[in-house]
Design an enzyme around this catalytic site. Sequence first.
Site, PDB file in Angstrom:
ATOM      1  CG  HIS A 564      -1.932  -1.099   1.085  1.00  0.00           C
ATOM      2  ND1 HIS A 564      -2.466  -1.624   2.470  1.00  0.00           N
ATOM      3  CD2 HIS A 564      -2.353  -2.084   0.240  1.00  0.00           C
ATOM      4  CE1 HIS A 564      -3.208  -2.483   2.212  1.00  0.00           C
ATOM      5  NE2 HIS A 564      -3.403  -2.672   0.718  1.00  0.00           N
TER       6      HIS A 564
HETATM    7  C1  LIG Z   1      -0.003  -7.508  -4.548  1.00  0.00           C
HETATM    8  C2  LIG Z   1      -0.924  -6.467  -4.476  1.00  0.00           C
HETATM    9  C3  LIG Z   1      -1.910  -6.601  -3.632  1.00  0.00           C
HETATM   10  C4  LIG Z   1      -2.734  -5.683  -2.921  1.00  0.00           C
HETATM   11  N1  LIG Z   1      -4.094  -6.210  -2.283  1.00  0.00           N
HETATM   12  C5  LIG Z   1      -4.806  -4.947  -2.036  1.00  0.00           C
HETATM   13  C6  LIG Z   1      -6.088  -5.500  -1.460  1.00  0.00           C
HETATM   14  O1  LIG Z   1      -6.231  -6.637  -1.352  1.00  0.00           O
HETATM   15  N2  LIG Z   1      -7.042  -4.517  -1.245  1.00  0.00           N
HETATM   16  C7  LIG Z   1      -6.820  -3.302  -1.603  1.00  0.00           C
HETATM   17  O2  LIG Z   1      -7.593  -2.215  -1.223  1.00  0.00           O
HETATM   18  N3  LIG Z   1      -5.683  -2.877  -1.871  1.00  0.00           N
HETATM   19  C8  LIG Z   1      -4.452  -3.703  -2.431  1.00  0.00           C
HETATM   20  N4  LIG Z   1      -3.345  -3.442  -2.861  1.00  0.00           N
HETATM   21  C9  LIG Z   1      -3.172  -2.023  -3.358  1.00  0.00           C
HETATM   22  C10 LIG Z   1      -4.057  -1.492  -4.282  1.00  0.00           C
HETATM   23  O3  LIG Z   1      -4.312  -2.312  -5.316  1.00  0.00           O
HETATM   24  C11 LIG Z   1      -3.131  -0.311  -4.844  1.00  0.00           C
HETATM   25  O4  LIG Z   1      -3.199   0.675  -3.752  1.00  0.00           O
HETATM   26  C12 LIG Z   1      -4.137   0.464  -5.773  1.00  0.00           C
HETATM   27  O5  LIG Z   1      -4.216  -0.437  -7.089  1.00  0.00           O
HETATM   28  C13 LIG Z   1      -3.400   1.670  -6.471  1.00  0.00           C
HETATM   29  O6  LIG Z   1      -4.135   2.306  -7.338  1.00  0.00           O
HETATM   30  P1  LIG Z   1      -3.139   3.614  -8.466  1.00  0.00           P
HETATM   31  O7  LIG Z   1      -4.126   3.997  -9.216  1.00  0.00           O
HETATM   32  O8  LIG Z   1      -2.425   4.374  -7.415  1.00  0.00           O
HETATM   33  O9  LIG Z   1      -1.953   2.779  -9.172  1.00  0.00           O
HETATM   34  P2  LIG Z   1      -2.086   1.657  -9.874  1.00  0.00           P
HETATM   35  O10 LIG Z   1      -3.372   0.803  -9.871  1.00  0.00           O
HETATM   36  O11 LIG Z   1      -0.733   0.688  -9.637  1.00  0.00           O
HETATM   37  O12 LIG Z   1      -1.818   2.009 -11.441  1.00  0.00           O
HETATM   38  C14 LIG Z   1      -0.809   2.703 -11.886  1.00  0.00           C
HETATM   39  C15 LIG Z   1      -0.846   2.513 -13.506  1.00  0.00           C
HETATM   40  O13 LIG Z   1       0.103   3.268 -14.216  1.00  0.00           O
HETATM   41  C16 LIG Z   1       0.829   2.851 -15.273  1.00  0.00           C
HETATM   42  N5  LIG Z   1       2.057   3.334 -15.356  1.00  0.00           N
HETATM   43  C17 LIG Z   1       3.021   3.522 -14.547  1.00  0.00           C
HETATM   44  N6  LIG Z   1       4.084   4.304 -15.091  1.00  0.00           N
HETATM   45  C18 LIG Z   1       3.626   4.723 -16.359  1.00  0.00           C
HETATM   46  C19 LIG Z   1       4.203   5.326 -17.429  1.00  0.00           C
HETATM   47  N7  LIG Z   1       5.351   5.908 -17.369  1.00  0.00           N
HETATM   48  N8  LIG Z   1       3.556   5.493 -18.330  1.00  0.00           N
HETATM   49  C20 LIG Z   1       2.299   4.787 -18.675  1.00  0.00           C
HETATM   50  N9  LIG Z   1       1.622   4.099 -17.464  1.00  0.00           N
HETATM   51  C21 LIG Z   1       2.521   3.929 -16.493  1.00  0.00           C
HETATM   52  C22 LIG Z   1       0.862   1.226 -14.464  1.00  0.00           C
HETATM   53  O14 LIG Z   1       1.371   0.377 -15.319  1.00  0.00           O
HETATM   54  C23 LIG Z   1      -0.330   1.215 -13.755  1.00  0.00           C
HETATM   55  O15 LIG Z   1      -1.126   0.275 -14.679  1.00  0.00           O
HETATM   56  C24 LIG Z   1      -2.532  -4.348  -3.279  1.00  0.00           C
HETATM   57  C25 LIG Z   1      -1.537  -4.168  -4.448  1.00  0.00           C
HETATM   58  C26 LIG Z   1      -0.722  -5.150  -4.653  1.00  0.00           C
HETATM   59  C27 LIG Z   1       0.197  -4.698  -5.631  1.00  0.00           C
END
Ligand SMILES: Cc1cc2nc3c(=O)[nH]c(=O)nc-3n(C[C@H](O)[C@H](O)[C@H](O)COP(=O)(O)OP(=O)(O)OC[C@H]3O[C@@H](n4cnc5c(N)ncnc54)[C@H](O)[C@@H]3O)c2cc1C
Length: 853
Positions: A564
């Site tokens: 997280h």
């Molecule tokens: C293994 C794991 C288990 C988890 N379990 C849970 C859970 O059970 N419950 C829960 O609530 N949360 C969980 N989390 C946390 C939660 O999933 C994340 O906090 C959340 O998905 C993050 O959302 P975000 O939009 O900030 O980033 P992300 O969902 O990570 O999205 C970022 C996106 O940007 C893309 N990206 C990055 N850099 C670039 C670039 N330069 N150019 C183009 N694209 C790019 C990436 O490929 C990705 O698709 C877990 C996370 C992981 C990794």
Amino acid sequence: MSTYGQMSIRPILSNTRIMFGLLPGLGAMIVLRMAIHIYRPDIEDAEHRVRDHPFEHLYDCYDFIIVGGGSAGAVLANRLTENPEWTVLLLEAGQDENVLSELPVLFPVLQTSSIDWQFVTEPGDEYCLSMVDKRCKWPRGKVLGGSSVLNAMLYIRGNRRDYDNWASMGNTGWSFSDVLPYFLKSEDMRIPEYQDSPFHSTGGPLTIEYFKYEQPITRKILEAGQQLGYNILDVNGAYQTGFTRSHATVRDGLRCSTAKAFLRPAGKRLNLHVSMHSLVEKVLIDEHKKAYGVQFTKHGQHRIVKASKEVILSAGAIQSPQLLMLSGIGDARHLKENGIYPIVDLPGVGKNLQDHVAMGGHSFLFDNPYDNGTDYCFNLINAYMLNTLIDFAVHKKGYLYSMMEAEAMAFVNTKFQDATEDYPDIQLFIAPTADNMDGGWFGKRANGLTDETYAELYEDILYDSSFSIVPLLLRPRSRGFLKLRDANPYSPPLIYPNYYSDPQDMKVMVEGARIVQAIVEQPALRKLNARPNPNRNPGCADFDLMSQEHLECQARHHTLTIYHPVGTCAMGPVNIPESVVDPRLRVYGISNLRVVDGSIMPTIVSGNTNAPIIMIAEKASDMIKEDWSDVADYGNSCPPIYNGRQHQENKESDEPSKINLNHIDLDVFSETSNIFPHLPTDKFEVKATKLKKGNIDSKPHLISREYEAKYKEIIPIHKSKDLKPPYGPEFQQNHINPNFLPGNIPYYLTPYPYWNIPQYSDRYNWLPQGNYGQYPKQNPYQFNVMNRSRPNLKQKKRPYTLPANHKLTPVQNYPYRVDQTPLFYETENISTPKGQKCKAWLYYNGIKYEIVL
Ligand SMILES: Cc1cc2nc3c(=O)[nH]c(=O)nc-3n(C[C@H](O)[C@H](O)[C@H](O)COP(=O)(O)OP(=O)(O)OC[C@H]3O[C@@H](n4cnc5c(N)ncnc54)[C@H](O)[C@@H]3O)c2cc1C
Ligand SMILES: *[C@@H]1O[C@H](CO)[C@@H](O)[C@H](O)[C@H]1NC(C)=O
Ligand SMILES: *[C@@H]1O[C@H](CO)[C@@H](O)[C@H](O)[C@H]1NC(C)=O
Ligand SMILES: *[C@@H]1O[C@H](CO)[C@@H](O)[C@H](O)[C@H]1NC(C)=O
């Protein structure tokens, strides 16, 4: 009890067993993938999957560009394109979701796969000590849906006070009562007893259910929680403290990522273009400090696209700050050190890193009360049986629906937290399994635990009935930070989590472990003779089991991220120098640039982060709509020639995407081995060919990769003698400097022919001359079309003739690192204006490429 004397031999034994054990390798994945293809078209959902918009057809200008299609980016893409007047480009570095990622049980296998960015932390002296190189793995989704495709699917909103605290820090509009409507907006609560609650709603895109499969031991642990004095309640409701079966973002038992919930329903909107495999390298900022576009690369091709209204960074808590820094926004001194000209000195970028740290290795043995051989907890050996596959494929039930890492959970209070406040400081993940139950396949590999630690802790209790209860710190005081490794957008940033740097964090963690101990001592678990694993971590063997010192040592050795990381582009009022974005998520000092993802959390929420990040994106979408509602479009819209409205009228020019994308045949083997290059292939087996309806009982047996390839009449590319660069004059002519990709690029490939659309060809003028020679020079031109809905590779190929009024272009070069990825090709004689010619068709990530031999 183990001793140091045994240590020399144990790791070797353990590692050998893991390497040669008959457990889920690539073969098992391929069988599963085949079974889904045959029995579960509902999972393939071919009709609704998002299509990658062809590079050639991207506009030069959009109203909004969203960087990253993860938890937040997918929501924004959907909500902003609700306005048909706005064009939106979503750029995602990864590919589309794979069907296997929908199976809850495969959660740990997705880590370290090709849809994981595979970040690791910098080595620490105070944490991650039992991990290889003292580095903890930090998985992040590199895929449409982002980390919501890799996550454990737990749906938790956090505590109302988290948001009230954000508001009291000066973030107007973010109190719990302000944000609750946005949680409700997304939600489709399918657990009947909560549907009428004022804290839940139905009909939103994000479905919430219980996991479909549950192990008996989970109920016993919940019972023990009650015996300890806690209630079983809706932890997403009025009151958070207590125990519950996990609420999960699943639909009919299968993962509901944000790609499934938000992008698939919007995928057919003409004003949304989704470009996958597109890595954004920087945000472009003009002399008025206004963000006007982005620079990105797709398959080695550089491109600049403009945003007339806004660029929105949703690249997640690691890459949004990285992109800001690469674009000149961040701590000026740090940027200069890396040779980046600082446009805005924002010292908070990359700081304030917070994560939920947990204590691993907290596993407990118990006696299985069943004497008929049925498991009471999750046992990998029994999970990978043929009847499990049949249960799943045919009856839509069983083990493969199990999320064994957290079937239930609890929010509890240590002595440091006033229990009457309902602001629990520890969360417990209740798992009807433990690392010894998977032989090292899942937990060990995903976390990066050393062989030695695994062997010492688990080798003599392998597959003995166990459960684990993992305590994590809900509000750690320690703060970490991120730095650029260098100015290369392909370099992962340096991650310093600084776990336990604040001594209070360790005190709370040890108390959390004490609560776990108290649960295990309740009658419900006593009856099953529940007891701690007698083996100690090899780094902590000097301490008495469960002593203060032992627990502290265990926390420092068996350190787990709960995945997280947040806070690295913190939202805050202007008078706090560490603030990166304002309460409307606009980056300080730059206009037309927002950050919308987990990085904006000023303090981490008291619960899992996916649902709060989806809420953040829902709220941001409304703020963006509001902010642009009363602004005159003049100067903030794309010139008509570029904005694509003209394009929409000319539907014919959309034809090529149909040819290029709809007719690609399904290649289960390369698709699956692309995603799981880390899984062993040798011992696994699967007579995939036998897996047809009515014949499913033939016991799978091993076939090698070569055999599989042969069966399919496709040849792994490295076996080919004929394929040597350069391929022909066309390649020489279209040569692109290979130096922009790291490493050797042994081959150049041209993609499958695209169309040249004369009225748009002027768009490409900014590209270096010489890239767009005409090939072939004249029409008609024949090539082969494979039909996607008939996956049999042996299907008769249908020659396709281009209409005479279209010209073909040789397409830009796609330099690829062929050595890294399994590829397959077929050769075929085709007719060209120059006569018969032999071509190779190459399949990579579902895209067909042409190699001129
Ligand atoms: C293994 C794991 C288990 C988890 N379990 C849970 C859970 O059970 N419950 C829960 O609530 N949360 C969980 N989390 C946390 C939660 O999933 C994340 O906090 C959340 O998905 C993050 O959302 P975000 O939009 O900030 O980033 P992300 O969902 O990570 O999205 C970022 C996106 O940007 C893309 N990206 C990055 N850099 C670039 C670039 N330069 N150019 C183009 N694209 C790019 C990436 O490929 C990705 O698709 C877990 C996370 C992981 C990794
Ligand atoms: C074993 O016993 C348990 C409890 O009575 C029962 O639920 C389960 O179905 C049994 N398993 C088999 C294979 O009979
Ligand atoms: C592809 O095959 C399916 C099933 O055989 C058929 O219905 C469909 O018309 C074919 N599509 C094309 C474009 O040939
Ligand atoms: C392609 O054509 C060449 C020469 O015309 C011939 O030798 C070869 O066998 C053909 N290959 C196939 C697959 O038909």
